[in-house]
Structure formats: structure tokens, C-alpha cells
Design a protein around this motif. Structure first.
Motif, short mmCIF file in Angstrom:
data_model
loop_
_atom_site.label_atom_id
_atom_site.label_comp_id
_atom_site.label_asym_id
_atom_site.label_seq_id
_atom_site.Cartn_x
_atom_site.Cartn_y
_atom_site.Cartn_z
N GLU A 27 0.84 -1.20 0.00
CA GLU A 27 0.00 0.00 0.00
C GLU A 27 0.88 1.26 0.00
O GLU A 27 0.60 2.24 -0.71
N VAL A 28 1.95 1.22 0.80
CA VAL A 28 2.85 2.38 0.88
C VAL A 28 3.61 2.54 -0.44
O VAL A 28 3.77 3.65 -0.96
N ALA A 29 4.09 1.38 -0.97
CA ALA A 29 4.84 1.44 -2.24
C ALA A 29 3.95 1.99 -3.36
O ALA A 29 4.42 2.78 -4.20
N ILE A 49 5.48 10.78 3.16
CA ILE A 49 5.33 9.32 3.19
C ILE A 49 6.49 8.68 3.94
O ILE A 49 6.31 7.80 4.79
N ILE A 50 7.71 9.13 3.62
CA ILE A 50 8.90 8.55 4.25
C ILE A 50 8.84 8.73 5.76
O ILE A 50 9.16 7.81 6.53
N LEU A 56 11.18 3.16 5.28
CA LEU A 56 11.71 4.31 4.54
C LEU A 56 12.44 5.28 5.45
O LEU A 56 13.48 5.84 5.08
N THR A 57 11.91 5.50 6.66
CA THR A 57 12.59 6.39 7.62
C THR A 57 13.98 5.87 7.95
O THR A 57 14.97 6.61 7.93
N MET A 294 -3.04 8.98 4.38
CA MET A 294 -1.96 9.51 3.57
C MET A 294 -1.06 8.39 3.04
O MET A 294 -0.62 8.40 1.89
N LEU A 295 -0.80 7.36 3.88
CA LEU A 295 0.02 6.24 3.46
C LEU A 295 -0.73 5.29 2.53
O LEU A 295 -0.11 4.46 1.86
#
Length: 741
Positions: A27-29, A49-50, A56-57, A294-295
Motif C-alpha cells: 500500500e505504501v509502495a 510518506i517517508i 523508509l525512515t 496519507m500512506l
């Protein structure tokens, strides 16, 4: 068992070394791919998003540290890292993150997982949102973004275990839920290491900011320890409170099944008032919902959307392939010894472990000496049977393993313990070649020396003219440089383990101090009460005697009944005083050796007598195998009888069943067993006071509440331990350990 747990923990660490990054959800990708289209990076949207995704963080912060990025704010933030890194670097870093199981051959989206990855991601997001909100009240503005990131990354240990050891994590989650325990407690029992330490080591491996590493490591510690005068633990305390609030609100699932502590204590240590705490709690669902939208965590058909978007992105990247190919180049493999040492030394980073340094050395060595395969094995302690092995094959593939040397064979042959030489590996260490699982035909080896001791060796397939003196001298210098750096890493790892042990001891010290304070306080009261009891016995005897004389001469039935009641109550008081004196001033133990099964039989017989029962249903499981213990048989039989009586009372008139069985985990110097019933169980409030003298949840007048208190007193006098685990309507389990010598 400790050595087995140690080996398991070493295997876990070995597996985790291979983990260069975490995976993100499809979903995030699917959400970030559109922001990378046509060679342009939409930095503001991508940054948002990161900042909300753990994988990603961690990737971006690690990359920023690796590149030595200079931050205006201290500590650094994800947003500033994204803004300062080149667009191409950010794009490559994001695209390099694996998408969780989306292309795994055995992936099944319908399969039920004990701990859903999406629910774990929601829990991490909830902790991050709560930490960010709390930080607005208690932290300076520059530290607030780091509090959010620390909350987001607090469970990277669980995410890592879910990726590399999913079956083990599922088993740990299942047991934690079955026993109502935290994941940390069960993981330490099964793996010898918990997710908090895993998270710390991953954060160190990825060179995350030091304050972030500290918060990820210590957030699971006790609030009082975090609030003590320890430097740089305030963010960890913020994350600790945020985790409690996320669990209390039931947002996502972190896998822990132990009762959630009251967050107000942690809030007080931060100076957070009840109104502010309520504000954070009430706002949390809405904040998490906003971040989740948002994600795209609620995106339907995420797998299909992700595949469509990755196809579009792949087409775009293929158009840029020519440009990217022109920017890449390969370094010459054989550039001389100075180039080799320079390459190796510059590849070593502060966060690397000793075995990772060895892997870097093996890569550089293979290129410089044109060897088909190069490997190193390291011995951490002189008598360690388990050795770390790392190798790079002809294709440049890294292989790691934990090998075990024979007990009668040294890790390094005696001829190489102090003197440098190159010898045939098949003759010197045949056990290594068998366990490495690689083709090592015509392999040779050379020792790694530090301070006059061999700490391991280099093993390589012989493609260089080692018979020439200059080549041997060259290898000796290379081995000396590698040994010095690896030796320094050993020392750093030892210091890190000592720091972890120190943190653990702080928690143990706090528990011990609390318990000792309670014991000392009650012992003083008990001594005073026992003295008073001694003085009360004579007046009680007079009252009872006079009541008996009056009873013999009294004709009125009502008065006779009152006199009988006086006698009965004085006898009750006398028995209570006797219990108190026995508890306060027990006889010193007269320890001797006795079989544990015989001791249990004595306790069952004592139970039958004191409960006036002809039959009590008690079964034994594997008790005979525990052998002998060294205790005062009379005192321990009495203590066990009290425990059995408590189990019997849970059936409300029944006679069992009660099971006495060997514990699953046995200490090396003690026998551990469990007394289990299937009775009514205890509420958490009752369980917390079960060992308090004179506490009883029976109706008034039924029991004096000294049984379990007296049992613990006698067991501790005999150098044993007792612990209780109970749930309402699920029975009670009392675990007892008794010394063998």
C-alpha cells in the motif's frame, strides 16, 4: 539450557546481519511510486510518506549518516535529510526498499498471520503520533521530529524478526497471548534475545542517530529507570508513554499480551498533567487515521495497484538506463597492496561489527589477490567452541555461518598460534571445511594475530605464488591490519554488551530494592507484632480459663452460648498469634538432601491431614527426573502443603485435580517445578496481593490468609524462589525452584 539459548541467540544475530533494510507494505509502495515518475522527485509529498513509514525512515536516516550529511537541526530529522539529499539518491534509496512479500513465491494474501504486518504498522504509526503529540508538551521544538521517528522505529526489532524468522515470531506471539506476557519476555526465553535488543543492534548497524538508537533501545524499560538521572533518556521515556497510550487505545497490534500499565506514572515523570494526557489519548485515533489515509493503508486491491504502478515506473526507469549506465564504473581489482589496504580501511564504518569488518576484508582480499574464494573465521573468546565464519565466493556472493570446532581441536593450529605462516587448510582445519558447505579445493590459511594471540584465520583458494617471500610478507601485513581493526571491534562489542547488561541490572536493582523495602517493612512490623503476641498469650489464657469456669457453673443457656463464643474467639486469636509468631521468627533451616518426589509426597500427606480429607486428586509429571534437592524437608513440605491447600480452595469444595510437573526450563543449579490447578483462578488485583500476610479473598472468617505468605517465607529461607501466574476461570500455576546443593 543457557548454552543452548546462547547458541540460538548467536544464530539469530547471524541471520539479522544479512538484513540491510526493512520491507515496506505494498500500500505504501503504491503511494510513493507516482512521486518518482518521469525522473522527477516530488520531495514534499515523498517526505511526508517517508516520515510515516518505518522502513523508509530507517533507510533515509541511515543514508544521511553514511554520506556524512550536515544537519542544521540537532538531532537530525527525516524531512531535512530528504530535502538535502540529491533527488536521485532519494529515489534510489526508496526504490531499493523491498516490498513486503509481494513477489515471494509462497505469498498468500488470504493466509491468516498471528501478527498482521499491517496491524503492526498501524501500531508503530500510533506510537509515533502519540510520541509526536507528547513531545509538543515536554520537549524543545528541535527534538520533536526525532520523538516521532523514535516512536515509529520502536518496533523495528519485531518487523525484522517478522521478515527473517516469521515462524519463530508467530510462535512467540502465540505463546505471549496464551500466557498473557510481553513479546520481550517470551522472546528472551525462546531465542535468548528480545526484539528491543534486536532493534538496538539494527539501529547501530544502520548507523542511525545516537539519540534515536538510545530511544529505540530503552523505550521498553521501566519508567522510573528512564526518569532517573541518566543522560539522554527523555525521548525514550516519551516513546515509553506513547507505546502505553497506543496499546490502551487499541490501535493496531504490537503483539504484546501483558497487562497495560497505567500511563499516568510515566506521564508524571515527564511533567505531563492528566488534562494533557487525556488530550493526547483523545486526539490519537484521528491523528493515526489521517496518517493512515496519507500512506494508503486502507487502499483496496493494493497488490494490483502496486503492480500497475511499478510497471509504469519500470518503463520510466528503462528510459533513464542509458544515462545511469554512463555514470557507473568499476574499480580495478588488482591495484597493489596499498590500494587494497586503502580500500579495506575506508570500507570500515563505526557501526560495523567484527564479522562485518571481516566481510569487508574478504571482499577486498578476493579482488586484490584474485582468489576464487576468501573466508575468515573469528574466535571471540579463547575457549569459545562456536566461531563466526564469513566468506566471499568467486561471484562476489557473501556467505555467513556459525561453525563449531571440536572440543579437542584448537581454533588455530598450534604452529600458527604465535608465528605467521601459510599452511594447507585441509590438513590444519578439516572440521571448518566440512561445516562451511563450500568448495574449498586446494585452500590455504594464514592466522590473524593480535597482542601475541591468534583470534582467527584467513582461508583462501590458492591462486597466488605464496612460496615467494614477498608475497608472504605482503599477506602478513594485510593480516596484521585486519586483526588490529577486528580486535578493536571485539572490544567495542564487549563494551556494548556491558552497557546492555548494565541497563538490565538497573531494572533488576529497582525490582530488588522495592521488594527488599517491602520485606524489611513487614519484618519490622511482624517482629513487633510477635512480641505483642507473646505478651497477649497470658491474658488470653486467663480469659479462656475464666470463661470455662463460668460455663461450668452457669445454668442460663443464653449466657452459656455467649461464654462458648468467648472461648472460641480466644482460641481463634491464639491460633492467629501463633501463625504470626511462626512467620516472624521461623526456625533456621536444617538443610539435608531429599528426593523432590518424596518431598512432594510428604506435602500431599500433610495436606490431607490438615484439610481432614481422605482423598485429594494430585498427579505427578516428570518429577522423578528432577532428582534431589538440598533443603529443610519439614519446612518445604509445610510450604508445599500451603500451596496445595491454596490450589484445593480454588475448586470451592472439590478435591482437585492438582498437577505437580517439572518446569519446561530448568536452572543449572536448582530444580524447578510447577503446581497447577484448573480452579477459579485469580483476578490481577488478587494475584498482586496473594503473598501478602493476612490477605484472603475468601469470605470473612473462613481463612486467615497466611498460607501463601508462610510458603514464600519458608521457601526463601531455603534459598528457593516462588512465582505465581493466574487468570480468572483459567486456573493458577505456581512455579517453585529449590537448590540442589
Amino acid at each position: 539450557m543457557p548454552s543452548e539459548n546462547h547458541a540460538v541467540a548467536r544464530q539469530v544475530e547471524l541471520i539479522l546481519r544479512r538484513l540491510d533494510s526493512l520491507s515496506t507494505l505494498p500500500e505504501v509502495a503504491a503511494g510513493f511510486l507516482p512521486h518518482l515518475a518521469e525522473g522527477r522527485v516530488n520531495a514534499p509529498a515523498l517526505s511526508e510518506i517517508i516520515e510515516a513509514d518505518p522502513a523508509l525512515t530507517a533507510q533515509i536516516l541511515s543514508l544521511a549518516q553514511e554520506r556524512g550529511l550536515r544537519f542544521e537541526a540537532d538531532p537530525p530529522s527525516v524531512a531535512e535529510a530528504v530535502a538535502k539529499l540529491p533527488d536521485a539518491v532519494v529515489r534510489d534509496a526508496v526504490l531499493s526498499v523491498k516490498v513486503f512479500q509481494v513477489f515471494d513465491a509462497d505469498y498468500n494474501p488470504e493466509r491468516q498471520r498471528p501478527l498482521s504486518r499491517k496491524q503492526l504498522a498501524l501500531h508503530a504509526l500510533a506510537v509515533a503520533c502519540a510520541a509526536g503529540h507528547i513531545a509538543e508538551f515536554v520537549l524543545p521544538e528541535p527534538q520533536r521530529p526525532l520523538a516521532f521517528s523514535a516512536g515509529l522505529l520502536c518496533d523495528i526489532g519485531k518487523l525484522a524478526l517478522d521478515e527473517v524468522m516469521p515462524k519463530s515470531l508467530a510462535k512467540i506471539v502465540g505463546e505471549a497471548r496464551q500466557r498473557n506476557l510481553s513479546l520481550s519476555a517470551v522472546a528472551r526465553q525462546q531465542l535468548g534475545i528480545d526484539h528491543v535488543v534486536v532493534a538496538k543492534r539494527l539501529a547501530e548497524k544502520w548507523a542511525l542517530p545516537e539519540d534515536l538508537v538510545l530511544a529505540v533501545w530503552l523505550h521498553n524499560s521501566d519508567a522510573e529507570v528512564l526518569a532517573a538521572d541518566l543522560p539522554r533518556t527523555r525521548i525514550a521515556l516519551v516513546v515509553h508513554l506513547a507505546s502505553l497510550l497506543a496499546r490502551q487505545c487499541g490501535i493496531g497490534d504490537g503483539g504484546d499480551a501483558d497487562p497495560v500499565p497505567d500511563p499516568r506514572a510515566a506521564a508524571r515523570h515527564l511533567g505531563l498533567g492528566d488534562d494533557q494526557l487525556d488530550a493526547v489519548r483523545n486526539a490519537l485515533p484521528e491523528r493515526v487515521e489521517a496518517k493512515s489515509r496519507m500512506l494508503g493503508l486502507d487502499l483496496p486491491g493494493a497488490m494490483g495497484v502496486y503492480c500497475d504502478r511499478i510497471a509504469t515506473t519500470a518503463a520510466d526507469l528503462s528510459r533513464q538506463h542509458g544515462t545511469l549506465t554512463q555514470q557507473s564504473h568499476s574499480f580495478a581489482a588488482d591495484a597493489g597492496q596499498l590500494a587494497f589496504l586503502r580500500e579495506f580501511v575506508l570500507s570500515v564504518r563505526p557501526a560495523m561489527s567484527a564479522i562485518e569488518v571481516a566481510a569487508s576484508f574478504a571482499r577486498a582480499f578476493r579482488r586484490h589477490y584474485q582468489a576464487d574464494l576468501v573466508g575468515l573465521y573469528l574466535q571471540i573468546a579463547p575457549n569459545d567452541l562456536f566461531l563466526d565464519w564469513v566468506a566471499v565466493d568467486a561471484a562476489g556472493t557473501l556467505h555467513t555461518a556459525l561453525v563449531q570446532r571440536p572440543a579437542d581441536a584448537p581454533a588455530v593450529p598450534p604452529a600458527l598460534q604465535r608465528d605467521f605462516a601459510i599452511v594447507d587448510a585441509a590438513q590444519a582445519v578439516p572440521w571448518l571445511l566440512e561445516q562451511a558447505g563450500l568448495e574449498l579445493a586446494e585452500a590455504r590459511m594464514a592466522p590473524l594475530h593480535i597482542e601475541g594471540r591468534a583470534i582467527g584465520a584467513i582461508v583462501f583458494q590458492d591462486r597466488i605464488p605464496v612460496d615467494q617471500p614477498e608475497q608472504t610478507a605482503s599477506l602478513k601485513i594485510a593480516a596484521a591490519v585486519a586483526a588490529q581493526i577486528i580486535g578493536m571491534k571485539f572490544a567495542m562489542q564487549k563494551q556494548a554488551r556491558l552497557a546492555e547488561r548494565f541497563a538490565e541490572l538497573l531494572n533488576q536493582l529497582r525490582d530488588t530494592q522495592t521488594e527488599m523495602a517491602a520485606v524489611d517493612a513487614f519484618s519490622g512490623i511482624a517482629e513487633m507484632a510477635a512480641g505483642a503476641a507473646h505478651e497477649l498469650n497470658n491474658p488470653l489464657a486467663v480469659i479462656s480459663g475464666r470463661a470455662q469456669l463460668l460455663l461450668e457453673t452457669e445454668a442460663d443457656e443464653d449466657r452459656k452460648q455467649m461464654l462458648r463464643q468467648i472461648q472460641e474467639r480466644t482460641e481463634d486469636i491464639s491460633r492467629t498469634l501463633e501463625d504470626l509468631m511462626t512467620f516472624a521468627r521461623p526456625n533456621p533451616p536444617q538443610a539435608g538432601t531429599i528426593g523432590l518426589r518424596a518431598l512432594c509426597d510428604q506435602a500431599v500427606e500433610q495436606l490431607r491431614r490438615q484439610e481432614s480429607r481422605d482423598f485429594v486428586e494430585v498427579t505427578f509429571e516428570d518429577i522423578e527426573g528432577l532428582g534431589d534437592v538440598h533443603v529443610d524437608a519439614g519446612q518445604i513440605a509445610t510450604a508445599l502443603a500451603h500451596v496445595l491447600a491454596n490450589a484445593l480452595q480454588s475448586y470451592k469444595g472439590g478435591s482437585g485435580p492438582i498437577t505437580i510437573r517439572a518446569a519446561a526450563h530448568q536452572p543449572t543449579d536448582a530444580a524447578a517445578f510447577v503446581v497447577a490447578d484448573q480452579g477459579c483462578g485469580m483476578t490481577p488485583e488478587t494475584q498482586s496481593r496473594a503473598f501478602d500476610p493476612f490477605f484472603s479473598d475468601c469470605p470473612a472468617g473462613r481463612r486467615r490468609g497466611m498460607g501463601l505468605a508462610h510458603a514464600r517465607r519458608l521457601i526463601r529461607l531455603n534459598r528457593g524462589t516462588i512465582a505465581l501466574d493466574s487468570q480468572p476461570d483459567q486456573g493458577t500455576r505456581v512455579t517453585i525452584t529449590l537448590p540442589r546443593t
